[in-house]
Scaffold this active site. Structure first.
Site, PDB file in Angstrom:
ATOM      1  N   ARG A  44       0.702  -1.264   0.028  1.00 45.32           N
ATOM      2  CA  ARG A  44       0.010  -0.005   0.005  1.00 45.32           C
ATOM      3  C   ARG A  44       0.837   1.149   0.117  1.00 45.32           C
ATOM      4  NH1 ARG A  44       2.435   2.030   3.643  1.00 45.32           N
ATOM      5  NH2 ARG A  44       0.826   3.622   3.940  1.00 45.32           N
ATOM      6  N   ASP A 228      -1.939  10.875  -2.171  1.00 46.62           N
ATOM      7  CA  ASP A 228      -2.197   9.934  -3.100  1.00 46.62           C
ATOM      8  C   ASP A 228      -2.585  10.403  -4.341  1.00 46.62           C
ATOM      9  OD1 ASP A 228      -2.911   8.331  -0.127  1.00 46.62           O
ATOM     10  OD2 ASP A 228      -2.624   6.961  -1.650  1.00 46.62           O
ATOM     11  N   ASN A 238      -5.350  12.332   0.729  1.00 50.54           N
ATOM     12  CA  ASN A 238      -4.458  11.526   1.464  1.00 50.54           C
ATOM     13  C   ASN A 238      -5.213  10.747   2.364  1.00 50.54           C
ATOM     14  OD1 ASN A 238      -1.571  10.633   2.050  1.00 50.54           O
ATOM     15  ND2 ASN A 238      -1.974  11.855   3.985  1.00 50.54           N
TER      16      ASN A 238
HETATM   17  O1  MRU Z   1      -4.519   3.106   2.282  1.00 50.73           O
HETATM   18  P1  MRU Z   1      -3.057   3.331   2.291  1.00 50.73           P
HETATM   19  O2  MRU Z   1      -2.050   2.754   3.461  1.00 50.73           O
HETATM   20  O3  MRU Z   1      -2.517   2.912   0.828  1.00 50.73           O
HETATM   21  O4  MRU Z   1      -2.921   5.155   2.268  1.00 50.73           O
HETATM   22  C1  MRU Z   1      -1.673   5.442   2.116  1.00 50.73           C
HETATM   23  C2  MRU Z   1      -1.568   7.008   2.288  1.00 50.73           C
HETATM   24  O5  MRU Z   1      -2.511   7.669   2.167  1.00 50.73           O
HETATM   25  C3  MRU Z   1      -0.104   7.439   2.239  1.00 50.73           C
HETATM   26  O6  MRU Z   1      -0.003   8.883   2.884  1.00 50.73           O
HETATM   27  C4  MRU Z   1       0.038   8.131   0.626  1.00 50.73           C
HETATM   28  O7  MRU Z   1      -0.284   7.003  -0.127  1.00 50.73           O
HETATM   29  C5  MRU Z   1       1.174   8.562   0.355  1.00 50.73           C
HETATM   30  S1  MRU Z   1       2.492   7.363   0.452  1.00 50.73           S
HETATM   31  C6  MRU Z   1       4.102   7.920   0.193  1.00 50.73           C
END
Ligand code: MRU
Length: 337
Positions: A44, A228, A238
Site C-alpha cells: 500500500r 495519493d 491522502n
Molecule cells: O491506504 P494506504 O495505506 O495505501 O494509504 C496511504 C496513504 O494515504 C499515504 O499517505 C500516501 O499513499 C502517500 S505514501 C508516500
C-alpha cells in the site's frame, strides 16, 4: 525497510498486513494475484502501488508472451490492475508508462523489466531529492506530526513525508516525531512507528484524536503528510484524517505540508472534487485487530481517504523543490517540464 523486490522473474512483497508482528515476504508470479495483493493492502502507499503494478505488468507479459494476441492480453491485465484501488494516481501513471513501453517495444521482456525497474529506481531518487528539499523547511529542534505511513514501506524506498523527516533528522533538526496511529488500519502505529524505531528516530505514537490537544499545548512545530493524488489546483487526497489535521494546523497557525513525487500529480482533474475516493469494508471500522468492537450489523462509513483543499497547505514538497501557493501553474510546470 523495503516493501518491494524483483528477483529471478518474480515479484516479492513484504506483507504489510502482518507488520510489525511478522516480516513475511510473499512471492508472486501472476498479475491477478498482485492485483489482489494491492486490493488487500499487502502492499500500500501511492508510489509503492504504482511500482508494484509496473512489475505486475512484467508478470503479465511473461504469462502472455507465447500466447495469441499480446496487446489484447496486456490491455486486459492493465484493466484488472487498474481496478484494484481507485484513489492513488500513481497506479494509473505507472500502468500508462508500462503501456507505452509494450506498445512500442512489443513482447520484449527485458525491455519491460527494465522499465519497471526504472520506475522503482526513479521513485527512490525522487524521494531522496524531496527529502533534501523538504528538510530546509524543518526548524531546529522540530517536533513534527505525521499521519498514516508515507515512508519506505509506502514507496520504492526512503519515503516522501518520512523522507523529509529522515533527511531533517540526519541534519540533527528533529527532536520528536509524533505519529498518528491512523485508524482504521493503523498504518501509523504498525508501519510509521516501526520504520522510525528501526532508524532510531525519536517517535511518540498517539491516537488520532490526540493531535489537536498536542497542537493546543504548543507541542507541534509542523505537520508533513504524504499524498495519493493531487489535482491541478493543489487539492489533494491522502489517508482519511488528513483533512482534520489540516484544519487543526490552520487553527493553531502550524505549517502544514504534503510531500509527493510528480507521479502523484493529476492535471486531468481541476480540483479535489473529482478525485475518486475508495470506500472500504465497514468491518475495518466495526472491528479492531480482529475483535468486533461495534455491535454486530451496525452501520458504518469507511472512506479510505479524504480531500484537503489547497488553501490549507503551506507548501508542497516535490523532487524538484518546494512549491508555495498559488500552486496551479507551478504544478503544471512540474509535470510538463
Ligand atoms: O491506504 P494506504 O495505506 O495505501 O494509504 C496511504 C496513504 O494515504 C499515504 O499517505 C500516501 O499513499 C502517500 S505514501 C508516500
Amino acid at each position: 525497510m523495503e516493501a518491494i523486490r524483483w528477483e529471478n522473474n518474480a515479484l516479492y512483497l513484504l506483507d504489510q498486513t502482518r507488520l510489525p508482528a511478522e516480516e513475511r515476504w510473499l512471492r508472486y508470479t501472476e498479475y491477478r494475484a498482485v492485483a489482489r495483493a494491492i486490493r488487500s493492502m499487502v502492499v500500500r502507499g501511492a508510489p509503492a502501488i504504482g511500482i508494484t503494478a509496473a512489475y505486475a505488468m512484467v508478470l503479465a507479459a511473461q504469462e502472455n508472451v507465447c500466447k495469441g494476441d499480446f496487446p489484447v492480453a496486456m490491455s486486459q491485465a492493465k484493466a484488472v490492475l487498474a481496478a484494484s484501488r481507485p484513489t492513488a494516481v500513481n497506479l494509473f501513471w505507472a500502468l500508462d508508462r508500462m503501456e507505452r513501453c509494450w506498445q512500442t517495444a512489443g513482447p520484449d521482456l527485458p525491455r519491460l523489466e527494465e522499465e519497471a525497474r526504472a520506475i522503482h529506481r526513479e521513485d527512490i531518487q525522487m524521494n531522496e531529492a524531496m527529502g533534501k528539499a523538504g528538510a530546509e523547511l524543518v526548524p531546529e529542534g522540530a517536533r513534527v506530526l505525521t499521519h498514516c505511513n508515507a515512508g519506505a514501506l509506502a514507496t520504492g524506498g526512503y519515503g516522501t513525508a518520512l523522507g523529509v523527516i529522515r533527511a531533517a533528522h540526519a541534519q540533527g533538526k528533529v527532536s520528536m516525531v509524533y505519529a498518528d496511529e491512523t485508524r482504521p488500519l493503523l498504518q501509523g502505529a504498525r508501519l510509521t512507528a516501526c520504520e522510525l524505531v528501526k532508524d532510531q528516530i525519536p517517535v511518540t505514537l498517539i491516537c488520532d484524536d490526540m493531535a489537536g490537544c498536542l497542537m493546543a499545548q504548543g507541542k507541534i512545530d509542523m505537520v508533513v503528510v504524504g499524498c495519493d493524488r493531487m489535482a491541478a489546483n493543489g487539492d489533494f487526497a491522502n489517508k482519511i484524517g488528513t483533512y482534520s489535521l489540516a484544519v487543526l494546523a490552520k487553527h493553531h497557525g502550524i505549517p502544514f505540508y504534503t510531500a509527493l513525487p510528480s507521479s502523484t500529480i493529476d492535471l486531468s482533474i481541476p480540483d479535489g472534487s473529482h478525485i475518486p475516493v475508495e470506500q472500504r469494508d465497514g468491518q475495518e471500522v466495526a472491528c479492531f485487530a480482529g475483535v468486533q468492537t461495534g455491535p454486530l450489523g451496525v452501520q458504518t462509513w469507511n472512506p479510505a481517504f479524504d480531500v484537503t483543499p489547497h488553501d490549507l497547505l503551506t507548501a508542497v514538497i516535490t523532487e524538484r523543490g518546494v512549491l508555495h501557493p498559488p500552486f496551479d501553474r507551478k504544478l503544471a510546470g512540474l509535470v510538463h517540464n
